[in-house]
Write an enzyme that holds these catalytic residues in place. Sequence first.
Site, PDB file in Angstrom:
ATOM      1  N   GLY A   1      51.298  36.836  35.590  1.00  0.00           N
ATOM      2  CA  GLY A   1      52.490  37.587  35.930  1.00  0.00           C
ATOM      3  C   GLY A   1      52.185  38.642  36.979  1.00  0.00           C
TER       4      GLY A   1
ATOM      5  N   CYS B   1      45.006  35.628  33.765  1.00  0.00           N
ATOM      6  CA  CYS B   1      45.429  36.622  34.754  1.00  0.00           C
ATOM      7  C   CYS B   1      46.051  37.843  34.072  1.00  0.00           C
ATOM      8  CB  CYS B   1      46.377  35.980  35.765  1.00  0.00           C
ATOM      9  SG  CYS B   1      46.551  36.915  37.298  1.00  0.00           S
ATOM     10  N   LEU B   2      47.357  38.067  34.178  1.00  0.00           N
ATOM     11  CA  LEU B   2      47.978  39.199  33.500  1.00  0.00           C
ATOM     12  C   LEU B   2      47.770  39.096  31.995  1.00  0.00           C
ATOM     13  CD1 LEU B   2      49.773  41.755  33.924  1.00  0.00           C
ATOM     14  CD2 LEU B   2      51.735  40.292  33.450  1.00  0.00           C
TER      15      LEU B   2
ATOM     16  N   ASN C   1      44.606  35.383  41.986  1.00  0.00           N
ATOM     17  CA  ASN C   1      45.710  36.184  42.496  1.00  0.00           C
ATOM     18  C   ASN C   1      45.910  37.376  41.575  1.00  0.00           C
ATOM     19  OD1 ASN C   1      48.088  37.326  43.372  1.00  0.00           O
ATOM     20  ND2 ASN C   1      49.381  35.753  42.467  1.00  0.00           N
TER      21      ASN C   1
ATOM     22  N   HIS D   1      42.714  31.534  37.907  1.00  0.00           N
ATOM     23  CA  HIS D   1      43.724  30.515  37.619  1.00  0.00           C
ATOM     24  C   HIS D   1      43.078  29.131  37.490  1.00  0.00           C
ATOM     25  CE1 HIS D   1      47.708  32.542  38.060  1.00  0.00           C
ATOM     26  NE2 HIS D   1      46.916  33.471  38.571  1.00  0.00           N
TER      27      HIS D   1
ATOM     28  N   GLU E   1      44.328  26.438  36.462  1.00  0.00           N
ATOM     29  CA  GLU E   1      45.220  25.316  36.837  1.00  0.00           C
ATOM     30  C   GLU E   1      45.048  24.957  38.306  1.00  0.00           C
ATOM     31  OE1 GLU E   1      47.391  28.627  38.553  1.00  0.00           O
ATOM     32  OE2 GLU E   1      46.266  28.374  36.697  1.00  0.00           O
TER      33      GLU E   1
END
Length: 394
Positions: A240, A267-268, A309, A352, A354
């Site tokens: 997110g 991530c988040l 990211n 990430h 994925e």
Amino acid sequence: MLKKERAILALEDGTVYRGYAYGHRGETVGEVVFNTSMTGYQEIMTDPSYNGQIVTITYPHVGNYGVAIYDMESNKPYVRGFISREFSGTYSNHRAQQSLEAFMQQYGVVSIQGIDTRALVRRLRSGGVVKGVIAHRSYTHPEDSYGEFTPAEEQVYVRRAQGHQDIDGFDMTREVTTALPYAFPTLRSGKRVVLMDFGIKHTIIERLAEVGIEPIVVPAHTTPAQIMALQPHGLFLSNGPGDPAPLEYAHKAAWELMGLLPTFGICLGHQILGLAAGGKTFKMKFGHRGGNQPVKNLLTNTVEITSQNHGYAVDLESIPNGAFVATHINLNDGTLEGMAHTRYPVFSVQYHPEASPGPHDSRYLFNRFIEEIDLFDGSGGTPVAKASTGRLGV
């Protein structure tokens, strides 16, 4: 010679870059960041983690393979703006349905090209991310789309950038989370897992389904009681945008569910787990954004090239009682990239797996999650050995 419509990028530090308009004509403001990926501009634009940000692509030529509906990571772009040295005027790709500029115009993405992106990225790397404004001449001067902005006009946009809301301390997940729960259709039955949506990417849901999970996506504010009422086999905390610190409702939910369900955060979601355990996060100077970040798996002593990211990181040492141990670190700057709980089947990564866009080195983590679910005995998790035996790294 065909005249090009003028545009500017004005930064809060007073720097102004002069270029040409592209995409939707207008004005936009956000945090200016950069991404080093060579491909995947469509996935980047539609990643909700970029909500509130203007993204600079370091690769000098963007748009040459067009836009394909199958590459969307959400139902629309979430970037506030896009910057490239040069956008392609044509595209060639049998999968594409439209050009990048048509896509930007359809969804209102304001962009600029023709600036020195190398100079811009050097400024961001040396001084850190800054707020900025992209403005097109036709938006402010419809009678003259080709004239230069005056110095006084440029300073108006500098001040507009300075006055824009900071991402720090602001809950941006409210703008990207699903409004209602939904089940992702799968071809076979599997383990029911609740996915807390803080801005989840479509590809993450697809990867979870591929390993035998039945995903149920719920809004970010879903309570632990509502989650447990769905009788899940596991919990997933999604990626997110923005600062994880103000998401106190998410910290509370993750804390209350820790040990009750096998849990995987990306991530988040990784940052939320760190905060839920009593730790702290910090804002990085310019973050990690790209498809070529080297990460060392401490459990297998191997290196993975990863897609990333994020602009915030977890301070592992701030987590009380050594509740989590490091499983992955970034080889460029040594920041934490993965961790595992020492008692419960709870683990997370900052990057990430994925890999959309990016390399596929880390997709094993989705299989690791289903293995944790299969091993879970329902009594509070399998003990400590998980982090020390390397089972997370297989």
